[in-house]
Scaffold this motif. Structure first.
Motif, PDB file in Angstrom:
ATOM      1  N   PRO A 166      24.986  35.663   6.991  1.00 37.47           N
ATOM      2  CA  PRO A 166      23.903  36.253   6.180  1.00 37.47           C
ATOM      3  C   PRO A 166      22.525  35.808   6.682  1.00 37.47           C
ATOM      4  CG  PRO A 166      24.783  34.358   5.056  1.00 37.47           C
ATOM      5  CD  PRO A 166      25.555  34.462   6.352  1.00 37.47           C
ATOM      6  N   THR A 167      22.236  36.073   7.959  1.00 38.39           N
ATOM      7  CA  THR A 167      20.993  35.582   8.562  1.00 38.39           C
ATOM      8  C   THR A 167      19.773  36.116   7.822  1.00 38.39           C
ATOM      9  OG1 THR A 167      22.093  35.483  10.712  1.00 38.39           O
ATOM     10  CG2 THR A 167      19.682  35.402  10.699  1.00 38.39           C
ATOM     11  N   GLN A 168      19.761  37.415   7.538  1.00 40.02           N
ATOM     12  CA  GLN A 168      18.607  38.010   6.872  1.00 40.02           C
ATOM     13  C   GLN A 168      18.435  37.478   5.457  1.00 40.02           C
ATOM     14  OE1 GLN A 168      16.439  39.759   8.506  1.00 40.02           O
ATOM     15  NE2 GLN A 168      17.726  39.602  10.331  1.00 40.02           N
ATOM     16  N   LEU A 169      19.503  37.032   4.839  1.00 38.36           N
ATOM     17  CA  LEU A 169      19.405  36.465   3.494  1.00 38.36           C
ATOM     18  C   LEU A 169      18.853  35.044   3.556  1.00 38.36           C
ATOM     19  CD1 LEU A 169      19.997  36.748   0.462  1.00 38.36           C
ATOM     20  CD2 LEU A 169      22.305  35.895   0.920  1.00 38.36           C
TER      21      LEU A 169
ATOM     22  N   MET B 242      34.314  16.629   0.552  1.00 34.44           N
ATOM     23  CA  MET B 242      33.798  17.257  -0.659  1.00 34.44           C
ATOM     24  C   MET B 242      33.908  18.770  -0.527  1.00 34.44           C
ATOM     25  SD  MET B 242      32.741  14.753  -2.630  1.00 34.44           S
ATOM     26  CE  MET B 242      31.583  15.520  -3.767  1.00 34.44           C
ATOM     27  N   LEU B 243      33.870  19.472  -1.664  1.00 38.84           N
ATOM     28  CA  LEU B 243      33.873  20.929  -1.650  1.00 38.84           C
ATOM     29  C   LEU B 243      32.625  21.423  -0.914  1.00 38.84           C
ATOM     30  CD1 LEU B 243      35.578  23.316  -2.749  1.00 38.84           C
ATOM     31  CD2 LEU B 243      34.008  23.372  -4.695  1.00 38.84           C
ATOM     32  N   PHE B 244      32.819  22.372   0.005  1.00 43.12           N
ATOM     33  CA  PHE B 244      31.731  22.833   0.876  1.00 43.12           C
ATOM     34  C   PHE B 244      31.514  24.324   0.690  1.00 43.12           C
ATOM     35  CE2 PHE B 244      30.383  24.538   5.064  1.00 43.12           C
ATOM     36  CZ  PHE B 244      29.158  23.906   5.167  1.00 43.12           C
ATOM     37  N   TYR B 245      30.230  24.686   0.484  1.00 45.41           N
ATOM     38  CA  TYR B 245      29.839  26.088   0.335  1.00 45.41           C
ATOM     39  C   TYR B 245      28.799  26.381   1.412  1.00 45.41           C
ATOM     40  CZ  TYR B 245      28.374  30.428  -2.025  1.00 45.41           C
ATOM     41  OH  TYR B 245      28.086  31.729  -2.339  1.00 45.41           O
ATOM     42  N   PRO B 246      29.165  27.096   2.493  1.00 46.02           N
ATOM     43  CA  PRO B 246      28.259  27.263   3.633  1.00 46.02           C
ATOM     44  C   PRO B 246      26.881  27.804   3.279  1.00 46.02           C
ATOM     45  CG  PRO B 246      30.455  28.032   4.196  1.00 46.02           C
ATOM     46  CD  PRO B 246      30.475  27.729   2.728  1.00 46.02           C
ATOM     47  N   LEU B 247      26.818  28.775   2.379  1.00 45.94           N
ATOM     48  CA  LEU B 247      25.547  29.418   2.094  1.00 45.94           C
ATOM     49  C   LEU B 247      24.522  28.467   1.490  1.00 45.94           C
ATOM     50  CD1 LEU B 247      24.409  32.325   2.375  1.00 45.94           C
ATOM     51  CD2 LEU B 247      24.916  32.633  -0.050  1.00 45.94           C
TER      52      LEU B 247
ATOM     53  N   ASN C 170      22.485  25.491  10.526  1.00 41.82           N
ATOM     54  CA  ASN C 170      22.431  26.922  10.863  1.00 41.82           C
ATOM     55  C   ASN C 170      23.831  27.538  10.928  1.00 41.82           C
ATOM     56  OD1 ASN C 170      19.663  27.064  10.896  1.00 41.82           O
ATOM     57  ND2 ASN C 170      19.466  26.954  13.113  1.00 41.82           N
ATOM     58  N   LEU C 171      24.657  27.184   9.928  1.00 45.40           N
ATOM     59  CA  LEU C 171      26.012  27.714   9.779  1.00 45.40           C
ATOM     60  C   LEU C 171      26.948  27.306  10.913  1.00 45.40           C
ATOM     61  CD1 LEU C 171      25.340  31.291   8.337  1.00 45.40           C
ATOM     62  CD2 LEU C 171      25.943  29.204   7.111  1.00 45.40           C
TER      63      LEU C 171
ATOM     64  N   PHE D 208      35.482  28.282   8.988  1.00 49.82           N
ATOM     65  CA  PHE D 208      34.723  28.633   7.779  1.00 49.82           C
ATOM     66  C   PHE D 208      33.866  29.866   8.074  1.00 49.82           C
ATOM     67  CE2 PHE D 208      34.615  23.892   6.326  1.00 49.82           C
ATOM     68  CZ  PHE D 208      35.990  23.922   6.182  1.00 49.82           C
ATOM     69  N   LYS D 209      34.492  30.988   8.298  1.00 46.02           N
ATOM     70  CA  LYS D 209      33.774  32.189   8.744  1.00 46.02           C
ATOM     71  C   LYS D 209      32.989  32.860   7.617  1.00 46.02           C
ATOM     72  CE  LYS D 209      36.843  33.396  12.575  1.00 46.02           C
ATOM     73  NZ  LYS D 209      37.742  34.433  13.148  1.00 46.02           N
ATOM     74  N   ASP D 210      33.552  32.874   6.447  1.00 46.62           N
ATOM     75  CA  ASP D 210      32.929  33.577   5.319  1.00 46.62           C
ATOM     76  C   ASP D 210      31.948  32.627   4.624  1.00 46.62           C
ATOM     77  OD1 ASP D 210      32.178  35.085   3.173  1.00 46.62           O
ATOM     78  OD2 ASP D 210      34.222  35.645   2.577  1.00 46.62           O
ATOM     79  N   SER D 211      30.653  32.913   4.751  1.00 47.67           N
ATOM     80  CA  SER D 211      29.629  32.028   4.190  1.00 47.67           C
ATOM     81  C   SER D 211      29.562  32.074   2.677  1.00 47.67           C
ATOM     82  CB  SER D 211      28.254  32.393   4.768  1.00 47.67           C
ATOM     83  OG  SER D 211      28.260  32.255   6.173  1.00 47.67           O
ATOM     84  N   PHE D 212      30.252  33.011   2.039  1.00 50.33           N
ATOM     85  CA  PHE D 212      30.197  33.154   0.583  1.00 50.33           C
ATOM     86  C   PHE D 212      31.412  32.533  -0.116  1.00 50.33           C
ATOM     87  CE2 PHE D 212      27.639  36.500   2.411  1.00 50.33           C
ATOM     88  CZ  PHE D 212      26.480  36.469   1.656  1.00 50.33           C
ATOM     89  N   ARG D 213      32.241  31.811   0.640  1.00 53.94           N
ATOM     90  CA  ARG D 213      33.419  31.176   0.053  1.00 53.94           C
ATOM     91  C   ARG D 213      33.243  29.654   0.016  1.00 53.94           C
ATOM     92  NH1 ARG D 213      38.905  32.664   2.804  1.00 53.94           N
ATOM     93  NH2 ARG D 213      39.506  31.117   1.237  1.00 53.94           N
ATOM     94  N   HIS D 214      34.085  28.998  -0.785  1.00 50.69           N
ATOM     95  CA  HIS D 214      34.128  27.542  -0.824  1.00 50.69           C
ATOM     96  C   HIS D 214      35.255  27.039   0.076  1.00 50.69           C
ATOM     97  CE1 HIS D 214      31.910  28.412  -4.559  1.00 50.69           C
ATOM     98  NE2 HIS D 214      31.366  27.223  -4.375  1.00 50.69           N
ATOM     99  N   TYR D 215      35.043  25.865   0.683  1.00 52.79           N
ATOM    100  CA  TYR D 215      36.041  25.316   1.600  1.00 52.79           C
ATOM    101  C   TYR D 215      36.219  23.821   1.356  1.00 52.79           C
ATOM    102  CZ  TYR D 215      35.423  29.617   4.341  1.00 52.79           C
ATOM    103  OH  TYR D 215      35.359  30.921   4.748  1.00 52.79           O
ATOM    104  N   LYS D 216      37.381  23.337   1.804  1.00 53.57           N
ATOM    105  CA  LYS D 216      37.658  21.910   1.840  1.00 53.57           C
ATOM    106  C   LYS D 216      38.393  21.597   3.137  1.00 53.57           C
ATOM    107  CE  LYS D 216      37.960  19.566  -2.629  1.00 53.57           C
ATOM    108  NZ  LYS D 216      38.867  18.931  -3.611  1.00 53.57           N
ATOM    109  N   ALA D 217      38.264  20.350   3.583  1.00 57.83           N
ATOM    110  CA  ALA D 217      38.988  19.901   4.765  1.00 57.83           C
ATOM    111  C   ALA D 217      39.510  18.500   4.500  1.00 57.83           C
ATOM    112  CB  ALA D 217      38.088  19.921   5.992  1.00 57.83           C
TER     113      ALA D 217
END
Length: 269
Positions: A148-151, A106-111, A30-31, A80-89
């Motif tokens: 993007p809860t509604q999405l 690994m590359l992480f995409y929250p959405l 849940n993000l 990782f606030k922006d759910s539409f971006r890719h992240y790495k750690a």
């Protein structure tokens, strides 16, 4: 100075490096995002771990994840606030005198990578139908302004199962408004299971079954009817008793005829 001499000079440095962390992964529900890892084989007990995230093409220290213990993990939800971006750690093992190589996630995409938890479900009967209410769950990640809860919680798969014989069917629910599940058997119990279903995120957890009767069962209505009949019968008997008793009182208080009232009483003057 030959190449073997250079190798021998750097050999103590290579041998003194800490084992790199292993099994580095980002767990998301849940993000809410968490970086986890395991110490490399042979890691000393006094080892700490430092976590960095890749932001704007540069590695930056994650707040609160500078000197973590072996049993700890790193919370990346606010990073990782922006759910539409890719992240790495990445994570590194450190002591006062040694360091390890960095171990990357690994590359992480929250959405698309977060696991969607079960929604909140409410079911009630309406005759030969059920009224279904589905709302998104609450979590720290879903309540952020950029979430993007509604999405994520816009469309659901709803499985309806009749308890009596196990027959079931599925349907789509596309909003969080009340939905009428119609053409059901009156007086029967049905159980409903709801799962978030988005094409871009296949990771979801179904709700537990929520059960309700479409209408009161015959077994439940018979005692109610009998109780009502008994109460009505008692009321009728009570009214009849009152009427009879009132009639008797009226006869006792009725005045005597004039002919009888003029007859002198015994012993009278």
């Amino acid at each position: 100075m030959g190449p073997w001499t250079l190798l021998l000079l750097h050999l103590p440095l290579v041998l003194s490096m800490l084992p790199a962390p292993t099994n580095v992964s980002i767990v998301s529900f849940n993000l809410e995002h968490t970086l986890t890892w395991l110490p490399g084989p042979g890691t000393p007990a006094n080892t700490n771990f430092t976590v960095q995230s890749l932001r704007k093409n540069s590695w930056q220290l994650v707040k609160g994840c500078a000197r973590l213990k072996t049993s700890q993990s790193c919370d990346l939800t606010n990073t990782f606030k922006d759910s539409f971006r890719h992240y790495k750690a990445r994570v590194q093992a450190i002591t006062t005198t040694q360091k390890s190589n960095w171990s990357l996630s690994m590359l992480f995409y929250p959405l698309t990578d977060t696991l969607l938890g079960p929604p909140v479900v409410s079911v009630s009967g309406c005759g030969n139908c059920l009224l279904l209410q589905v709302t998104p769950p609450t979590s720290r990640g879903l309540q952020r302004s950029l979430s993007p809860t509604q999405l994520l919680y816009r469309q659901f798969t709803c499985k309806v199962r009749r308890t009596r014989d196990g027959s079931q069917f599925s349907m789509w629910v596309t909003s969080t408004e009340k939905t009428v599940i119609g053409y059901l058997e009156p007086g029967a119990e049905y159980c409903v299971t709801v799962t978030p279903s988005m094409s871009f995120n296949p990771h979801s957890v179904p709700s537990e079954p929520y059960c309700a009767f479409t209408s009161p069962t015959a077994a439940n209505t018979v005692p109610v009817v009998l109780s009502a009949l008994c109460a009505f019968s008692l009321l009728v008997m009570l009214l009849c008793g009152v009427v009879v008793y009132s009639g008797r009182l009226l006869r006792l208080h009725k005045p005597l005829p004039k002919a009888l009232s003029s007859v002198p009483l015994c012993g009278g003057g």
